[in-house]
Motif scaffolding. Structure first.
Motif, PDB file in Angstrom:
ATOM      1  N   GLN A 258       0.835  -1.192   0.000  1.00 25.61           N
ATOM      2  CA  GLN A 258       0.000   0.000   0.000  1.00 25.61           C
ATOM      3  C   GLN A 258       0.874   1.248   0.000  1.00 25.61           C
ATOM      4  O   GLN A 258       1.826   1.352   0.776  1.00 25.61           O
ATOM      5  CB  GLN A 258      -0.911   0.004   1.234  1.00 25.61           C
ATOM      6  CG  GLN A 258      -1.822   1.210   1.354  1.00 25.61           C
ATOM      7  CD  GLN A 258      -2.928   1.214   0.318  1.00 25.61           C
ATOM      8  OE1 GLN A 258      -3.422   0.167  -0.079  1.00 25.61           O
ATOM      9  NE2 GLN A 258      -3.318   2.399  -0.126  1.00 25.61           N
ATOM     10  N   SER A 259       0.561   2.190  -0.865  1.00 28.43           N
ATOM     11  CA  SER A 259       1.322   3.434  -0.905  1.00 28.43           C
ATOM     12  C   SER A 259       1.038   4.268   0.337  1.00 28.43           C
ATOM     13  O   SER A 259       0.029   4.087   1.020  1.00 28.43           O
ATOM     14  CB  SER A 259       1.001   4.222  -2.173  1.00 28.43           C
ATOM     15  OG  SER A 259      -0.388   4.490  -2.264  1.00 28.43           O
ATOM     16  N   ILE A 260       1.935   5.217   0.605  1.00 28.88           N
ATOM     17  CA  ILE A 260       1.832   6.035   1.802  1.00 28.88           C
ATOM     18  C   ILE A 260       1.963   7.511   1.420  1.00 28.88           C
ATOM     19  O   ILE A 260       2.371   7.839   0.307  1.00 28.88           O
ATOM     20  CB  ILE A 260       2.918   5.670   2.839  1.00 28.88           C
ATOM     21  CG1 ILE A 260       4.319   5.887   2.235  1.00 28.88           C
ATOM     22  CG2 ILE A 260       2.748   4.246   3.325  1.00 28.88           C
ATOM     23  CD1 ILE A 260       5.455   5.660   3.229  1.00 28.88           C
ATOM     24  N   GLY A 261       1.637   8.368   2.351  1.00 32.38           N
ATOM     25  CA  GLY A 261       1.799   9.796   2.118  1.00 32.38           C
ATOM     26  C   GLY A 261       0.506  10.556   2.327  1.00 32.38           C
ATOM     27  O   GLY A 261      -0.592  10.036   2.094  1.00 32.38           O
ATOM     28  N   ALA A 262       0.629  11.786   2.770  1.00 29.26           N
ATOM     29  CA  ALA A 262      -0.534  12.646   2.942  1.00 29.26           C
ATOM     30  C   ALA A 262      -1.104  13.039   1.588  1.00 29.26           C
ATOM     31  O   ALA A 262      -0.382  13.067   0.580  1.00 29.26           O
ATOM     32  CB  ALA A 262      -0.149  13.900   3.732  1.00 29.26           C
ATOM     33  N   ILE A 263      -2.405  13.319   1.552  1.00 31.33           N
ATOM     34  CA  ILE A 263      -3.032  13.801   0.325  1.00 31.33           C
ATOM     35  C   ILE A 263      -2.349  15.099  -0.112  1.00 31.33           C
ATOM     36  O   ILE A 263      -2.061  15.976   0.694  1.00 31.33           O
ATOM     37  CB  ILE A 263      -4.538  14.038   0.551  1.00 31.33           C
ATOM     38  CG1 ILE A 263      -5.251  12.712   0.859  1.00 31.33           C
ATOM     39  CG2 ILE A 263      -5.173  14.703  -0.676  1.00 31.33           C
ATOM     40  CD1 ILE A 263      -5.295  11.722  -0.296  1.00 31.33           C
ATOM     41  N   ASN A 264      -2.089  15.197  -1.421  1.00 33.49           N
ATOM     42  CA  ASN A 264      -1.468  16.390  -2.014  1.00 33.49           C
ATOM     43  C   ASN A 264      -0.035  16.605  -1.567  1.00 33.49           C
ATOM     44  O   ASN A 264       0.444  17.741  -1.484  1.00 33.49           O
ATOM     45  CB  ASN A 264      -2.296  17.658  -1.737  1.00 33.49           C
ATOM     46  CG  ASN A 264      -3.619  17.642  -2.469  1.00 33.49           C
ATOM     47  OD1 ASN A 264      -3.701  17.190  -3.602  1.00 33.49           O
ATOM     48  ND2 ASN A 264      -4.666  18.124  -1.818  1.00 33.49           N
ATOM     49  N   SER A 265       0.666  15.504  -1.297  1.00 38.87           N
ATOM     50  CA  SER A 265       2.090  15.556  -0.973  1.00 38.87           C
ATOM     51  C   SER A 265       2.861  14.832  -2.070  1.00 38.87           C
ATOM     52  O   SER A 265       2.489  13.730  -2.472  1.00 38.87           O
ATOM     53  CB  SER A 265       2.353  14.900   0.385  1.00 38.87           C
ATOM     54  OG  SER A 265       3.739  14.825   0.654  1.00 38.87           O
ATOM     55  N   VAL A 266       3.927  15.451  -2.571  1.00 38.53           N
ATOM     56  CA  VAL A 266       4.736  14.871  -3.642  1.00 38.53           C
ATOM     57  C   VAL A 266       6.171  14.723  -3.162  1.00 38.53           C
ATOM     58  O   VAL A 266       6.773  15.695  -2.671  1.00 38.53           O
ATOM     59  CB  VAL A 266       4.706  15.744  -4.914  1.00 38.53           C
ATOM     60  CG1 VAL A 266       5.663  15.195  -5.970  1.00 38.53           C
ATOM     61  CG2 VAL A 266       3.293  15.821  -5.475  1.00 38.53           C
ATOM     62  N   ALA A 267       6.713  13.524  -3.284  1.00 38.70           N
ATOM     63  CA  ALA A 267       8.119  13.294  -2.996  1.00 38.70           C
ATOM     64  C   ALA A 267       8.925  13.656  -4.236  1.00 38.70           C
ATOM     65  O   ALA A 267       8.713  13.088  -5.307  1.00 38.70           O
ATOM     66  CB  ALA A 267       8.352  11.834  -2.619  1.00 38.70           C
ATOM     67  N   VAL A 268       9.838  14.613  -4.105  1.00 38.12           N
ATOM     68  CA  VAL A 268      10.688  15.045  -5.214  1.00 38.12           C
ATOM     69  C   VAL A 268      12.069  14.439  -5.012  1.00 38.12           C
ATOM     70  O   VAL A 268      12.799  14.822  -4.097  1.00 38.12           O
ATOM     71  CB  VAL A 268      10.781  16.581  -5.294  1.00 38.12           C
ATOM     72  CG1 VAL A 268      11.633  16.995  -6.486  1.00 38.12           C
ATOM     73  CG2 VAL A 268       9.391  17.198  -5.388  1.00 38.12           C
ATOM     74  N   VAL A 269      12.416  13.481  -5.857  1.00 38.14           N
ATOM     75  CA  VAL A 269      13.694  12.785  -5.743  1.00 38.14           C
ATOM     76  C   VAL A 269      14.665  13.419  -6.735  1.00 38.14           C
ATOM     77  O   VAL A 269      14.508  13.306  -7.944  1.00 38.14           O
ATOM     78  CB  VAL A 269      13.536  11.283  -6.035  1.00 38.14           C
ATOM     79  CG1 VAL A 269      14.871  10.563  -5.844  1.00 38.14           C
ATOM     80  CG2 VAL A 269      12.474  10.673  -5.127  1.00 38.14           C
TER      81      VAL A 269
END
Length: 330
Positions: free
Chosen positions: A29-40
């Motif tokens: 299952q993916s994780i993270g708050a709504i409207n959050s983007v991980a920038v790698v």
């Protein structure tokens, strides 16, 4: 005996083929708050012009809020950190220097649901140009996924209210925290309490031919909202004054062509105010061309939350309104 032997061999081959065939990949299952983007991306890229371009596109202020709030919350991760559970972030933007220039979006690469947008270029300028070219599409895919994720979370506890079904023949996927607060002949008000105010949904219908001309569309929308507000959404009691929810006069609402669950619609984003009283906040309206019942079905979400960020509240309301289903639609 020969037939039995042949049959046994065939079965053995079939089972072997099934075992050796492609196996469905299991994704956590993916994780993270709504409207959050991980920038790698590397620290040097993040701190330079490429990082500025990423912020310009993905942290741009949203339209229709009372003050600037970013489209997405950006979380920077250097590539060396992007491993293990950090790869399970739902929305990922991977930016890196490479001999090949281009962009692609990979779905459910490390987790599900997940969108991983990969942007590459052979120089900083190439990365910037590629971001300019593809950012809009990437943002659209991230938003689509986040809306679906929000709508999926609503299923954990759905409201049993059926007033919209009974009155208008429509259904919304409403979380159970929303309650019907007011009903009139052609008006329904549903709301929920939040820490510093309330989130609200109102619904009503208008004649199919209410909007006659594109040239007067914005003015007609404001007139419609103000008339409904004056009738059904009163403000606080002020001696000698009439107060009600209207449309902020200093800022014309933004109007876009849209679609809601297969129906053509107009999307309106702007600021509401209480006439003759210092209260205001953002609203989002969908005017849906209901071809099943030959009418305009109007759904609006608005938030009252003084001195509080409202982006995520409005996003939840948008996710709810976009679950619209109309009885009889194919």
């Amino acid at each position: 005996m020969k037939l039995k032997h042949v049959f046994a061999v065939v079965l053995a081959v079939v089972f072997a083929a099934c075992e050796d065939g492609p196996k469905k990949k299991y994704n956590p299952q993916s994780i993270g708050a709504i409207n959050s983007v991980a920038v790698v991306m590397s620290n040097s890229l993040w701190e330079g012009a490429v990082g500025d371009k990423v912020r310009e596109h993905f942290a741009a202020p949203l339209i229709g809020l009372t003050w600037d709030e970013p489209t997405f919350d950006l979380v920077h991760l250097p590539p060396s950190v992007f491993q293990g559970t950090t790869q399970y972030r739902r929305a990922v933007l991977y930016v890196d220097l490479d001999s090949v220039t281009g962009a692609q979006i990979r779905e459910d690469l490390y987790a599900a649901p997940q969108q991983v947008a990969v942007v590459k270029g052979d120089s900083d300028s190439a990365l910037i140009q590629t971001l300019d070219t593809h950012a809009a599409r990437i943002k659209q895919e991230f938003r689509r996924m986040e809306l679906q994720e929000s709508q999926q979370r609503f299923l954990r506890s759905l409201s049993k209210e059926n007033v919209l079904d009974e009155k208008y023949g429509v259904n919304l996927r409403l979380p159970s925290v929303y309650k019907v607060g007011k009903q009139e002949d052609n008006f329904v008000w549903i709301d929920r309490e939040i820490q510093k105010g309330s989130m609200n949904i109102i619904a009503y219908e208008m004649p199919a031919d209410y909007f006659q001309s594109d040239s007067t569309l914005v003015r007609d929308i404001v007139r419609m909202r103000d008339s409904i507000g004056r009738l059904y959404v009163p403000g606080p009691d002020v001696p000698g004054k009439i107060t009600y929810m209207g449309t902020e006069k200093a800022f014309a609402p933004a109007v876009f062509a849209s679609e809601v669950n297969g129906f053509k619609a107009v999307e309106v984003r702007g600021i509401w105010e209480v006439v003759n009283y210092p209260m205001a906040g953002p609203f989002l309206t969908y005017i849906v061309n209901d071809t099943v019942r030959n009418r305009k079905m109007v759904l609006e979400g608005f938030t009252f939350a003084p001195a509080t960020n409202k982006r995520d509240y409005m996003f939840e309301l948008e996710a709810i309104l976009r679950t619209l289903k109309i009885q009889g639609q194919e």
